[in-house]
Design a protein around this motif. Structure first.
Motif, PDB file in Angstrom:
ATOM      1  N   SER A 184       0.720  -1.336   0.062  1.00 56.74           N
ATOM      2  CA  SER A 184       0.035  -0.103  -0.032  1.00 56.74           C
ATOM      3  C   SER A 184       0.771   1.230   0.005  1.00 56.74           C
ATOM      4  N   THR A 384      -6.442  -9.424  -4.759  1.00 57.63           N
ATOM      5  CA  THR A 384      -5.046  -8.842  -4.815  1.00 57.63           C
ATOM      6  C   THR A 384      -4.317  -9.786  -6.008  1.00 57.63           C
ATOM      7  N   LEU A 569      -6.103  -6.324  -0.210  1.00 51.54           N
ATOM      8  CA  LEU A 569      -4.829  -6.035   0.148  1.00 51.54           C
ATOM      9  C   LEU A 569      -4.339  -7.533   0.631  1.00 51.54           C
ATOM     10  N   GLN A 615      -5.527   2.888   3.007  1.00 46.96           N
ATOM     11  CA  GLN A 615      -4.807   1.932   2.821  1.00 46.96           C
ATOM     12  C   GLN A 615      -5.293   1.235   1.529  1.00 46.96           C
ATOM     13  N   ALA A 619      -3.234   0.680  -2.972  1.00 46.94           N
ATOM     14  CA  ALA A 619      -3.256  -0.549  -3.595  1.00 46.94           C
ATOM     15  C   ALA A 619      -4.053  -0.168  -5.099  1.00 46.94           C
TER      16      ALA A 619
END
Lengths: 930, 124
Positions: A184, A384, A569, A615, A619
């Motif tokens: 991140s 992810t 994440l 956060q 990403a």
């Protein structure tokens, strides 16, 4: 030189890079990061110097002399002058987890996905040629080194040429070190280590070649310049103007362009802002980077001149002087070193640029589209991997785009010109970005309008002409304007002729950009989201990291936020982050969320939502993060009024706390006053004790004489009865007289003490009768007449004939008069005493005075005279008295509303006087009574 | 040879009664009417015992006592303090300053004589 050797050396170099990057990454995971050093940071900034520096600068110097300089002057000036701007950019980026320029701009203007996409598009269009130019540089260098004739080079098929393999190798390297995991913070420690390493290699290689040319080929720098000076076409290279019209504006435009580019080129933003680990490193970089630029440019002009001198003008391609000069002198090793340096410069640029552009493409073009499809936005599986693969694909795509551009268009234009076109493209971000950092009033629409206008003008005045000039399009619109309209000519818009294309394009594109940016922003006020983001950006230094203002209201469950974090994440990382949040904010209810029954009922507060969103920004970019968070949170639209209300509330709380401060201050003061009052009471208490002990003393003194004398007389009587010698009669009479006198004294004292006590405690009985003051005074005088006669004192009465009527207590007033008279009698000299009583009648009061011709009272004693148990005069002559007479008199006079005072000078007697009010209106017939 | 007693008190009648009393007992009597006079007389005449009233003008009995006790050569002089004030603190203060004994007023003449005899009898 054999191609195999060159390829082998290149491979070896790439492997070294690989090793450096791997080592850097390993150090990072071990916690001993290399890039914690400010030197590494400063060197990584030198990724600015690409193949352009190696080959293009020399080429430009050879054709236009010192005109290669502004490209490097710009960054030097920017680092030195604008490092405060850089610092602010750094702070904003780190505070809000911004990972690219597109993210920065879109985040500032209300997290707009449209803006992010536009910026990404402009970047891709602008940077792909720049990547192509790096590949071109290497390709040409390879050909020079392996002595491939130009004709053959043109005929090769793409798979016969090394460049495609280089491009693929670089793509692989970049994927490996740039898209290994979704961090991140988007930091790539190994990569930065490799870039810093490359900066060192290219600098050393260039300096080596430069030194060789100066001292190997010639006899030093002075020699080169001396020889060049004698050749007219070379001498002209020294002149700043270069015989061009409008030299100054051009110089200014180029420098400005370079200044902006050091902030806005994607690779510069990446290493300078995104990869920065410590704001303080900026200080080191502020002088190290300009120093680097100085060093690497030191030998550019000497090499160019040396090459021109050596080969003769127009004989060899100046852009490859760094290679051809050593080769021509039989120094293949040096030439290989130079090649490695150039390779280093090119690969560094390509890697970092690709990462930066691919991040933007992934976050701001692909992911928003993905999230729009129901499958991705509502599914619960882990995204992810998807995002990571998208990243890798983007890297490959950008690299291949660059290669394609190189194949298709790279021949037509000199390297430097392509580069400058890219610079002009990223310069369009300047108003939106810099304006956004300092102007709260800038709006999204303004930024959009400005960017579109700038981009459009850039396309028209620079991009299209470059395509036309490389033979891709018909070029008559270039010469006579579209549809024959001369004022629309791309390189002389509205008749602004005479400038070189770059300056011209820069002028128009920036004018349109800034104009629309400011105009449209002023036209409409910002929305709530924009305004709050504006505050966050512009005031980033004033806001402490503890208080994150959250202009948000709504409902969200912790479970859904956690799920969101896990999807983007990864599960472990998401839980790690929540634990960290719980620890840092003391929210134990948020830890151990793996226990399902802890999770279900929890509701998230605004801070947690903000945290999760931040956060996610790292990403998938701020715009997408905003969208995703908004999808799990039932948000209440916050009107501007609500935001204002929150600000008002904050102000009110501040005022309230200030009021509380004030109150506590006044409380302190009050308690201090209370303490002082307490002290006063205590001292009054002490006074009372003193009074009591004085009274005790005064009472016991006559008692002592009485007892002692009585005992003496008793002993004497007993002795006489026993036949012993006895006191004389006179002695006995004397003693008895004293006993009687002391008893009287004691009696008087007791009376007076009781009197005083009664008056002071308010238990005294006061009569209120009408009395004639004149008659009262006369009566008092008669009472003390005997005493006065004994003392031989003469009494004079100066009293009016008619009565003076007032309401008072006759006994008390008599007490006062007798006290004053007996005092006077005590103090006047024996035999010659004179006492005068006077009475003066005024409008509302009557004044009485008693004057004597005694010794008087010293000024410092005059106040003491009215104190209990103080008596004036020398102690040895102290006459019989109680010391309470005057204090009682004062109490009496003051009880009836009057005042008593003493006027006296030592040696001139004393005058005690008092006045009393004449009281009720029915008494003002006083003066008329006969 | 009979002892010398200094009587220091500012009340004339008390002075009178004490003077008569001490003389009746056979002592030689000196008088002082204030603290300064008392101190001067002590220094000059070196009486054997001082009947010292506390409340006196110019110097109080306490002042005199303290001053006398500063002179080592006067250590032999007995001091008996007389006071009309009732507080225990005064007594403690007197003894702390070096008085040998005290009496509160009004006192019994018999007691006073006994105390004087005791103090003077203790002399070597």
């Amino acid at each position: 030189m054999s191609p195999l050797l060159v390829v082998a050396v290149s491979l070896a170099y790439l492997l070294t890079l690989f090793a450096v990057a791997a080592y850097g990454d390993r150090r990072a995971t071990a916690g001993r990061s290399i890039i914690a050093s400010p030197w590494v940071y400063a060197l990584s900034l030198a990724v600015y110097c690409s193949a352009w520096t190696y080959f293009g600068s020399v080429g430009r110097a050879a054709s236009s002399g010192v005109w290669f300089l502004p490209i490097y002057l710009g960054p030097m000036l920017a680092m030195v002058l604008a490092w405060l701007v850089l610092r602010k950019m750094l702070r904003i980026a780190q505070r809000y987890r911004i990972t690219s320029i597109a993210d920065f701009i879109s985040s500032r203007y209300g997290k707009s996905p449209l803006l992010a996409g536009l910026v990404t598009l402009i970047t891709v269009v602008g940077i792909v040629p720049y990547i192509a130019l790096q590949l071109k540089g290497i390709s040409v260098a390879f050909d020079v080194l392996t002595a491939v004739p130009a004709a053959l080079a043109r005929e090769r098929a793409w798979w016969q040429e090394s460049t495609v393999y280089l491009a693929l190798a670089l793509a692989g390297f970049t994927m490996m070190f740039g898209a290994r995991h979704l961090d991140s913070s988007e930091r790539h420690e190994g990569l930065v280590a490799a870039v810093a390493f490359e900066s060192v290699v290219k600098l050393l290689a260039f300096l080596a070649v430069g030194a060789y040319v100066c001292w190997g080929l010639f006899d030093g720098v002075g020699d080169i310049f001396a020889r060049a000076a004698v050749q007219p076409e070379l001498a002209s290279l020294f002149a700043p103007g270069q015989g061009m019209a409008f030299a100054h504006p051009q110089w200014f435009a180029l420098t400005l362009l370079a200044m902006l580019s050091v902030l806005l080129l994607p690779r510069q933003f990446q290493v300078m802002v995104v990869e920065n680990v410590d704001e303080r490193h900026l200080r080191r970089a502020a002088w190290v980077f300009p120093l680097y630029l100085l060093l690497i440019n030191l030998f550019v002009l000497p090499i160019a001149l040396g090459g021109l001198l050596h080969f003769g003008p127009g004989q060899a391609d100046p852009e490859s002087f760094v290679l051809s000069l050593p080769l021509s002198q039989g120094q293949p090793a040096l030439a290989l070193l130079a090649f490695v340096g150039g390779l280093s410069a090119a690969t560094g640029m390509v890697i970092v640029e690709t990462i930066a552009v691919s991040t933007m493409v992934c976050n701001d073009l692909v992911v928003p589209v993905l999230l729009r499809t129901r499958r991705w936005s509502e599914g619960r599986h882990d995204l992810t991997r998807v995002i990571l693969n998208t990243r890798r694909l983007a890297i490959l795509a950008v690299m291949l785009l660059g290669y394609c551009y190189f194949r298709l268009a790279g021949e037509a234009y000199a390297l430097v010109s392509i580069g400058l076109i890219s610079f002009a493209a990223v310069a369009q971000f300047a108003p939106a970005m810099l304006g956004g950092m300092y102007w709260r009033g800038a709006t999204r629409h303004g930024a959009l309008a400005g960017l579109l206008a700038g981009f459009a003008l850039w396309c028209y005045t620079l991009m299209l002409p470059s395509l036309a000039k490389s033979g891709w399009m018909a070029d008559d619109f270039l010469r006579v304007g579209p549809w024959g309209l001369d004022w629309l000519r791309p390189e002389a818009l509205l008749g602004l002729g005479g400038f070189d294309p770059l300056t011209h394009a820069l002028f128009w594109s920036l004018l349109g950009n800034v104009g629309l940016y400011v105009g449209v922003s002023l036209w409409r006020s910002p929305s709530v989201a924009e305004a709050s983001q504006a505050l966050l950006f512009v005031d980033v230094f004033e806001r402490s990291s503890q208080l994150q203002p959250v202009f948000w209201r709504g409902q969200a469950s912790v479970a859904s936020l956690l799920a969101l974090a896990e999807r983007f994440l990864g599960p472990e990382r998401a839980r790690e982050l929540f634990e960290r949040y719980a620890r840092e904010h003391g929210r134990s209810d948020l830890s151990r969320l793996d226990l399902v029954d802890r999770l279900e009922p929890l509701q998230a507060d605004a801070e947690l939502v903000h945290f999760v969103e931040t956060q996610l920004t790292g990403a998938i970019g701020s715009a997408s993060a905003r969208v995703m968070v908004a999808s799990v949170v039932e948000e209440e639209a916050l009107a501007l009024e609500d935001v204002l209300a929150m600000v008002e509330e904050a102000k009110r709380l501040l005022l309230h706390s200030r009021e509380l401060e004030q109150k506590s201050l006044s409380l302190e003061r009050a308690s201090a006053e209370l303490r002082a009052a307490n002290e006063q009471l205590k001292s009054l208490d002490r006074l009372k004790d003193d009074f009591m002990s004085s009274v005790t003393h005064e009472l016991r003194t006559p008692l002592t004489s009485i007892r002692a004398l009585a005992e003496l007389m008793l002993d004497d009587a007993r002795a006489e009865a026993g036949g012993a010698p006895a006191m004389r009669l006179e002695q006995r009479q004397n003693f008895l007289a004293i006993i009687v006198a002391e008893t009287e004294r004691l009696g008087r004292l007791v009376n007076q003490v009781l009197d005083m006590a009664k008056i002071e405690s308010g238990h005294a009985e006061w009569q209120h009768a009408e009395l004639d003051l004149v008659a009262l005074i006369r009566r008092s005088a008669d009472t003390v007449a005997e005493l006065l006669r004994e003392r031989g004192a003469l009494l004079t009465l100066e009293l009016p004939d008619s009565p003076v009527i007032l309401r008072a207590d006759p006994d008390r007033l008599t007490q006062v008069m007798i006290n004053l008279l007996s005092n006077a009698a005590k103090f006047v000299p024996a035999g010659s005493g004179q006492i005068r009583i006077g009475l003066a009648l005024q409008r509302d009061r009557v004044q009485v005075e008693v004057q004597d011709n005694g010794p008087g009272v010293a000024p410092e004693q005059q106040a003491l005279v009215f104190e209990k148990f103080r008596q004036g005069g020398d102690a040895s002559q102290r006459p019989q008295g109680t010391g309470l007479g005057l204090p009682i008199s004062r109490q009496i006079i003051e009880h009836f509303g009057g005042q008593i005072e003493l006027r006296s000078q030592p040696g001139q007697g004393a005058c005690f006087s008092f006045w009393l009010p004449l009281g009720a209106p029915d008494n003002d017939k006083n003066g008329d009574r006969a | 040879m009979s002892a010398t007693i200094l009587i220091a008190d500012d009340e004339p009648n008390i002075l009178l009664s004490l003077e008569f009393l001490m003389q009746r007992e056979g002592y030689r009597v000196l008088v002082a009417r204030d603290g300064q006079q008392a101190l001067d007389t002590i220094l000059q005449q070196r009486p054997d015992l001082v009947l010292l009233d506390v409340m006196m003008p110019i110097k109080t009995g306490f002042d005199v006592c303290q001053a006398v006790r500063e002179h080592d050569e006067l250590a032999g002089i007995r001091i008996l303090m007389l006071t009309a004030k009732g507080r225990d603190t005064d007594m403690a203060k007197g003894l702390a300053l070096g008085a040998n004994d005290y009496m509160t007023k009004p006192f019994s003449t018999r007691e006073l004589v006994d105390k004087v005899r005791a103090l003077l009898g203790a002399q070597p």
